[in-house]
Design a protein around this motif. Structure first.
Motif, short mmCIF file in Angstrom:
data_model
loop_
_atom_site.label_atom_id
_atom_site.label_comp_id
_atom_site.label_asym_id
_atom_site.label_seq_id
_atom_site.Cartn_x
_atom_site.Cartn_y
_atom_site.Cartn_z
N THR A 23 41.87 63.81 75.64
CA THR A 23 40.83 64.66 75.04
C THR A 23 39.87 65.24 76.08
N GLY A 64 42.07 53.53 74.38
CA GLY A 64 40.89 54.39 74.56
C GLY A 64 41.04 55.25 75.80
N GLN A 89 34.64 58.19 64.13
CA GLN A 89 35.46 59.27 63.55
C GLN A 89 34.63 60.55 63.38
N ASN A 127 27.47 56.24 70.89
CA ASN A 127 28.48 55.21 70.55
C ASN A 127 28.84 54.39 71.79
N LEU A 128 29.04 55.10 72.90
CA LEU A 128 29.48 54.40 74.11
C LEU A 128 28.39 53.47 74.64
N ARG A 182 35.32 56.77 83.35
CA ARG A 182 35.49 56.25 81.98
C ARG A 182 36.86 55.60 81.81
N GLU A 191 29.84 62.80 82.01
CA GLU A 191 30.57 63.72 81.12
C GLU A 191 29.61 64.58 80.32
N GLY A 222 28.90 60.76 70.82
CA GLY A 222 29.87 59.99 71.63
C GLY A 222 29.15 59.12 72.65
N ILE A 231 37.02 67.69 67.79
CA ILE A 231 38.32 68.33 67.57
C ILE A 231 38.21 69.56 66.67
N HIS A 269 32.32 61.51 65.43
CA HIS A 269 32.31 62.09 66.78
C HIS A 269 33.63 62.84 67.04
N GLY A 270 34.76 62.15 66.77
CA GLY A 270 36.08 62.76 67.02
C GLY A 270 36.24 64.04 66.21
N ARG A 301 43.60 58.01 75.19
CA ARG A 301 43.07 59.07 74.32
C ARG A 301 42.03 59.90 75.08
C1 HEM Z 1 30.43 62.57 76.88
C2 HEM Z 1 31.64 62.63 76.45
C3 HEM Z 1 32.28 61.65 75.46
C4 HEM Z 1 31.94 60.36 75.19
C5 HEM Z 1 30.84 59.52 75.80
C6 HEM Z 1 32.87 59.89 74.18
C7 HEM Z 1 32.87 58.63 73.62
C8 HEM Z 1 33.79 58.15 72.72
C9 HEM Z 1 33.84 56.80 72.23
C10 HEM Z 1 32.90 55.68 72.62
C11 HEM Z 1 34.88 56.72 71.38
C12 HEM Z 1 35.32 55.45 70.61
C13 HEM Z 1 36.66 54.92 71.08
C14 HEM Z 1 36.61 54.35 72.47
O1 HEM Z 1 35.91 53.41 72.72
O2 HEM Z 1 37.30 54.95 73.31
C15 HEM Z 1 35.49 58.03 71.31
C16 HEM Z 1 36.56 58.36 70.53
C17 HEM Z 1 37.06 59.62 70.42
N1 HEM Z 1 36.69 60.73 71.16
FE1 HEM Z 1 35.21 60.82 72.49
N2 HEM Z 1 33.74 60.90 73.88
C18 HEM Z 1 33.40 62.00 74.64
C19 HEM Z 1 34.01 63.23 74.66
C20 HEM Z 1 35.03 63.58 73.81
C21 HEM Z 1 35.65 64.88 73.77
C22 HEM Z 1 35.26 66.05 74.67
C23 HEM Z 1 36.60 64.84 72.80
C24 HEM Z 1 37.53 65.91 72.32
C25 HEM Z 1 37.79 67.03 72.88
C26 HEM Z 1 36.59 63.51 72.24
C27 HEM Z 1 37.42 63.09 71.22
C28 HEM Z 1 37.45 61.79 70.75
C29 HEM Z 1 38.36 61.36 69.71
C30 HEM Z 1 39.37 62.22 68.98
C31 HEM Z 1 38.10 60.00 69.50
C32 HEM Z 1 38.77 59.09 68.48
C33 HEM Z 1 38.05 59.19 67.14
C34 HEM Z 1 38.72 58.37 66.08
O3 HEM Z 1 38.99 57.19 66.32
O4 HEM Z 1 38.99 58.94 65.01
N3 HEM Z 1 35.63 62.78 72.88
N4 HEM Z 1 34.80 58.88 72.14
#
Ligand code: HEM
Length: 457
Positions: A351, A344, A73, A54-55, A396, A422, A51, A80, A75-76, A347
């Motif tokens: 999450t 974003g 996806q 990606n960010l 964020r 995070e 994640g 999950i 990552h998600g 979501r």
């Molecule tokens: C350091 C912590 C995290 C980072 C940097 C991160 C980053 C990202 C990024 C860059 C995206 C792409 C969409 C967007 O730009 O918003 C995303 C999507 C997502 N993240 Fe995270 N995330 C983190 C933690 C989490 C956690 C803890 C969860 C779940 C408990 C989670 C669940 C998801 C889900 C479900 C998606 C959508 C995936 C999809 O499109 O199928 N993320 N996250």
């Protein structure tokens, strides 16, 4: 050489039975620890680090489309299913075995389920990242995940049927408490999520050029997963444990049932393409749950925070605040999102703000005790993990809207800061739990001593 008899050969039958039960209890705790450790692995490496990666790419390129949807996806899915799914199944087996007196078949099924689940989620992640034979591997991974879940689901169902039959035989009415209704709804949501995911992988395998799900299909699956499965699971745990741990008033069953009905209707509306109706229903459901659980009313009894950080009740309330924001932001996104920033943020509020804060708070409260009456390694680290996670989430959510929607330069630079914060929170949480699980539980030392003195020949 004649067999040597221990001086304690005359250990009584009840003593030996007790030792047997203790040994099975330890095996059950090992199964739970395996699920928890697997969940932490998915949380840290395939989930959070990917994640963050990606960010950083999104922030560097100033565009959310700079990253492969398959990686997002992956990552998600790791977060999950790999993290939250492993925790829920592990705790489910633990509670089931506690209720049914730790039958050996439950342990065997538990290990089979763990092996299949871990393989299925790992295969899905690696397929999304490397694309190796993805047309075959995506459906195969989904089938393995369903197989693992069915082992769990059928074990739980069998136990419930037995409880109902025995209540009937005794002439008593079998009453499902509200937390059980929510847990059942969530388990059905879990199963439907996996079935829908299997359907989606077949669809992609047969008709797409890439291993990523198409955007709309992915969005609909996420609503089912995040609301129809995980949010309901957290409401279930909340209605059972928050009155005890936070001292909240007893939940209002009717209000919670109304909230449950709204969420179910919201998920169905989303699947039918009525996104605005779905958004409104989810918001009503979220508000209903907050009232039904009495989250923001003052506690009736002092919270039970012995062994953990005293900020625990505050973070539970903050988490529910994130849930309300996430539901409201969904409606905002439906009305005015044009670059994915509000989506974003919404979501992420759900999450990280809601789901992760709740798992950090409740997990560090109950898991040490479930894993052999251990005590949490450090309440201070618990506080630090929750604080950094929530500050990171705030940065964020705020910067994602400003960067993606309005292209504000300082917001693009704030995104990596949020990711590091995070990630720090997540790492502290994982370390605190791992160090707790690695510590020797008090009873294990006693059991070893007991076994040493009751060896017969
Ligand atoms: C350091 C912590 C995290 C980072 C940097 C991160 C980053 C990202 C990024 C860059 C995206 C792409 C969409 C967007 O730009 O918003 C995303 C999507 C997502 N993240 Fe995270 N995330 C983190 C933690 C989490 C956690 C803890 C969860 C779940 C408990 C989670 C669940 C998801 C889900 C479900 C998606 C959508 C995936 C999809 O499109 O199928 N993320 N996250």
């Amino acid at each position: 050489m004649p067999p040597s008899k221990s001086i304690h050969a005359a250990a009584s039958a009840p003593d030996i039975r007790t030792a047997g039960i203790r040994t099975r209890e330890v095996s059950l705790q090992r199964l739970l620890i395996a699920f928890i450790a697997t969940g932490l692995f998915f949380l840290l490496l395939p989930g959070t680090f990917l994640g963050v990666w990606n960010l950083l790419a999104i922030s560097g390129g100033h565009s959310a489309t700079d990253v492969s949807p398959a990686w997002i996806q992956a990552h998600g899915h790791a977060q999950i299913f790999g993290w939250i799914g492993s925790f829920i199944i592990g705790i489910g087996f633990f509670s089931l075995s506690k209720m049914s007196g730790i039958q050996p078949f439950v342990l065997a099924r538990g290990w089979m389920c763990w092996a299949l689940w871990t393989c299925g989620v790992l295969l899905r992640w690696t397929t999304n990242i490397y694309g190796w034979h993805w047309r075959a591997m995506l459906p195969v991974s989904a089938v393995i995940e369903i197989g693992a879940f069915l082992i769990f689901f059928l074990s739980v169902g069998r136990k419930k049927r037995k409880q109902m039959e025995s209540a009937k035989l005794k002439g008593q009415a079998y009453k499902r408490e509200i937390w059980m209704k929510l847990a059942l709804a969530s388990s059905i949501g879990f199963l439907l999520t996996l079935v829908a995911s299997l359907g989606a992988t077949f669809y992609v395998a047969l008709s797409s050029d890439t291993s990523a799900l198409p955007h709309l299909l992915d969005e609909r699956l996420l609503v089912l997963t995040l609301w129809g499965f995980i949010t309901l699971a957290i409401w279930g745990f909340s209605s059972k444990w928050l009155p005890v741990f936070v001292g909240l008033r007893k939940p209002d069953d009717r209000m919670l049932l109304m909230a449950l009905a709204c969420v179910e209707a919201g998920v169905i509306a989303e699947a039918a393409g009525a996104a605005r109706l779905s958004g409104v229903l989810l918001l009503i459901g979220a508000v209903g749950a907050v009232f039904g659980l009495n989250i923001f009313t003052s506690s009736e009894r002092p919270p039970k925070t012995k062994g953990i950080h005293s900020s625990f009740p505050a973070f539970v309330r903050i988490a529910y605040g994130w849930m309300l924001f996430a539901a409201a932001a969904t409606i905002w996104a439906l009305v005015s999102d044009h670059a994915g920033g509000i989506w974003g943020a919404s979501r992420h509020a759900l999450t990280v703000g809601f789901i992760s804060t709740m798992v950090f708070a409740i997990g560090q409260r109950v898991l040490p005790a479930f894993s052999g009456m251990r005590t949490l390694f450090s309440p201070g680290v618990m506080f630090a993990s929750l604080l950094t996670l929530n500050i990171g989430c705030f940065v964020r959510v705020a910067s994602e809207i400003a960067a993606y929607e309005d292209n504000v330069a300082s917001a693009w630079s704030a995104l990596p800061v949020s990711a590091i914060l995070e990630m720090t929170g997540v790492t502290l949480f994982a370390l605190n739990l791992l160090l707790t699980l690695l510590s020797r539980p008090p009873h294990e030392a006693r059991l070893k001593e007991f076994q040493a003195t009751t060896v017969v020949e």
